[in-house]
Design a protein around this motif. Sequence first.
Motif, PDB file in Angstrom:
ATOM      1  N   LYS A   1       0.835  -1.205   0.000  1.00  0.00           N
ATOM      2  CA  LYS A   1       0.000   0.000   0.000  1.00  0.00           C
ATOM      3  C   LYS A   1       0.873   1.261   0.000  1.00  0.00           C
ATOM      4  O   LYS A   1       0.577   2.236  -0.676  1.00  0.00           O
ATOM      5  N   ALA A   2       1.973   1.218   0.769  1.00  0.00           N
ATOM      6  CA  ALA A   2       2.855   2.382   0.877  1.00  0.00           C
ATOM      7  C   ALA A   2       3.759   2.544  -0.344  1.00  0.00           C
ATOM      8  O   ALA A   2       4.238   3.647  -0.622  1.00  0.00           O
ATOM      9  N   ALA A   3       4.020   1.464  -1.066  1.00  0.00           N
ATOM     10  CA  ALA A   3       4.871   1.495  -2.259  1.00  0.00           C
ATOM     11  C   ALA A   3       4.169   0.736  -3.378  1.00  0.00           C
ATOM     12  O   ALA A   3       4.611  -0.343  -3.793  1.00  0.00           O
ATOM     13  N   PRO A   4       3.050   1.276  -3.886  1.00  0.00           N
ATOM     14  CA  PRO A   4       2.229   0.519  -4.845  1.00  0.00           C
ATOM     15  C   PRO A   4       2.943   0.163  -6.146  1.00  0.00           C
ATOM     16  O   PRO A   4       2.576  -0.804  -6.808  1.00  0.00           O
ATOM     17  N   GLU A   5       3.971   0.913  -6.503  1.00  0.00           N
ATOM     18  CA  GLU A   5       4.698   0.602  -7.728  1.00  0.00           C
ATOM     19  C   GLU A   5       5.690  -0.546  -7.528  1.00  0.00           C
ATOM     20  O   GLU A   5       6.338  -0.980  -8.481  1.00  0.00           O
ATOM     21  N   TRP A   6       5.801  -1.041  -6.293  1.00  0.00           N
ATOM     22  CA  TRP A   6       6.724  -2.124  -5.974  1.00  0.00           C
ATOM     23  C   TRP A   6       5.979  -3.295  -5.337  1.00  0.00           C
ATOM     24  O   TRP A   6       5.831  -3.341  -4.121  1.00  0.00           O
ATOM     25  N   PRO A   7       5.510  -4.261  -6.121  1.00  0.00           N
ATOM     26  CA  PRO A   7       4.919  -5.467  -5.517  1.00  0.00           C
ATOM     27  C   PRO A   7       5.955  -6.119  -4.591  1.00  0.00           C
ATOM     28  O   PRO A   7       7.163  -6.065  -4.853  1.00  0.00           O
TER      29      PRO A   7
ATOM     30  N   ILE B   1      13.760   2.842   2.140  1.00  0.00           N
ATOM     31  CA  ILE B   1      13.235   2.446   3.450  1.00  0.00           C
ATOM     32  C   ILE B   1      12.634   3.662   4.154  1.00  0.00           C
ATOM     33  O   ILE B   1      11.536   3.597   4.706  1.00  0.00           O
ATOM     34  N   ASN B   2      13.344   4.775   4.127  1.00  0.00           N
ATOM     35  CA  ASN B   2      12.855   6.001   4.756  1.00  0.00           C
ATOM     36  C   ASN B   2      11.521   6.424   4.143  1.00  0.00           C
ATOM     37  O   ASN B   2      10.580   6.781   4.861  1.00  0.00           O
ATOM     38  N   GLY B   3      11.420   6.374   2.819  1.00  0.00           N
ATOM     39  CA  GLY B   3      10.196   6.774   2.143  1.00  0.00           C
ATOM     40  C   GLY B   3       9.011   5.890   2.500  1.00  0.00           C
ATOM     41  O   GLY B   3       7.918   6.378   2.810  1.00  0.00           O
ATOM     42  N   VAL B   4       9.219   4.582   2.465  1.00  0.00           N
ATOM     43  CA  VAL B   4       8.126   3.658   2.755  1.00  0.00           C
ATOM     44  C   VAL B   4       7.717   3.755   4.229  1.00  0.00           C
ATOM     45  O   VAL B   4       6.528   3.857   4.550  1.00  0.00           O
TER      46      VAL B   4
ATOM     47  N   ARG C   1      13.148  -5.664   1.480  1.00  0.00           N
ATOM     48  CA  ARG C   1      11.885  -6.285   1.895  1.00  0.00           C
ATOM     49  C   ARG C   1      11.926  -6.676   3.374  1.00  0.00           C
ATOM     50  O   ARG C   1      10.992  -6.418   4.132  1.00  0.00           O
ATOM     51  N   ASN C   2      13.019  -7.270   3.799  1.00  0.00           N
ATOM     52  CA  ASN C   2      13.111  -7.729   5.183  1.00  0.00           C
ATOM     53  C   ASN C   2      13.425  -6.611   6.162  1.00  0.00           C
ATOM     54  O   ASN C   2      12.973  -6.650   7.306  1.00  0.00           O
ATOM     55  N   VAL C   3      14.130  -5.593   5.720  1.00  0.00           N
ATOM     56  CA  VAL C   3      14.320  -4.405   6.564  1.00  0.00           C
ATOM     57  C   VAL C   3      12.970  -3.732   6.781  1.00  0.00           C
ATOM     58  O   VAL C   3      12.639  -3.317   7.898  1.00  0.00           O
ATOM     59  N   LEU C   4      12.174  -3.629   5.721  1.00  0.00           N
ATOM     60  CA  LEU C   4      10.842  -3.033   5.854  1.00  0.00           C
ATOM     61  C   LEU C   4       9.960  -3.848   6.791  1.00  0.00           C
ATOM     62  O   LEU C   4       9.232  -3.278   7.616  1.00  0.00           O
ATOM     63  N   ARG C   5      10.009  -5.145   6.689  1.00  0.00           N
ATOM     64  CA  ARG C   5       9.202  -5.986   7.583  1.00  0.00           C
ATOM     65  C   ARG C   5       9.569  -5.726   9.039  1.00  0.00           C
ATOM     66  O   ARG C   5       8.697  -5.555   9.893  1.00  0.00           O
ATOM     67  N   LEU C   6      10.855  -5.694   9.313  1.00  0.00           N
ATOM     68  CA  LEU C   6      11.315  -5.439  10.669  1.00  0.00           C
ATOM     69  C   LEU C   6      10.920  -4.031  11.118  1.00  0.00           C
ATOM     70  O   LEU C   6      10.380  -3.833  12.208  1.00  0.00           O
TER      71      LEU C   6
END
Length: 141
Positions: A69-75, A127-130, A84-89
């Motif tokens: 949702k926060a990065a719709p251009e990036w499935p 990461i900062n943007g998302v 991906r895993n930094v964002l999850r954490l």
Amino acid sequence: MSRRRARFIVFQSLFELDFQSFKLKKLEPINIFEKNVEELEDKEQYDFIKNLFFGVLEKRETIDSMIEKAAPEWPINQINIVDRNVLRLGIFELIFSDPEAVPPKVAINEAIEIAKSFGSDSSGRFINGVLGTVFREMSNL
């Protein structure tokens, strides 16, 4: 051991679990966790790492939908494995952790530092943007 080092261990464990899609023999999450914390002597850090790692796994579907949702251009499957895993954490700490224990600014900054250590040149900004978008959405609720 610092909390940052503990987060590195959680990130390493999440990365290893995610990377297994390329392997024939897969380890269970508990085996990955135990291998990565086997030399820890600090019970408090052990609990912190365990709660983060298994918390992310428990909430992964919710977290992944927040990322999309926060990065719709990036499935989610097109985001590189590190980011991906930094964002999850980062999202787990931002949304599901006690804000008194981990203030939002700390959750975001720690995720950015992990991304800078392990990701590409653009990982920190991504990461900062998302995480910034997720935080703003969270603040609007």
